[in-house]
Design a protein around this motif. Sequence first.
Motif: not given
Length: 137
Positions: A23-26, A28-38
């Motif tokens: 299971n990956f947890i996504v 997001y930045c406060i602007c809505g962009a993907h930042i980290l998938i871990i």
Amino acid sequence: MPKIISKSTNYVSTPFDSSKNINFIVHYCICGAHILIITTDINKLPKRKTDESIIIDTQKFDYKFIADECYPIIIKRKNGFEKQYRWKCKECSIPIGYRSPEKENKFLYIFKGALPINSNIDSNNNNNNNNNNNNNN
């Protein structure tokens, strides 16, 4: 009609075994962009004492960090100076985290408050909730 050609590159921290159910947890930045998938809950990871940044051991977890390296910065600490290589959001340029300059550094640091706490909420579910709220009014 012109031929549409697309390229897709998959960057992962370690070789990926598709036979495992991970299971990956996504996040997001406060602007809505993907930042980290871990593969772990970052809220349960240790925090650095000097600035309370979240410490991600990059050799322990599968992850993808989607950010632009921007600039090195030198910070004065109690015991001297610290050099950090900062990372920023690709969309809004907000600083997200940093690495130290050592070549063998296996840690990625995420600034305290850089990623919203509920950042892995599915945007489709969020939109459906908003539509339901609008219908109830």
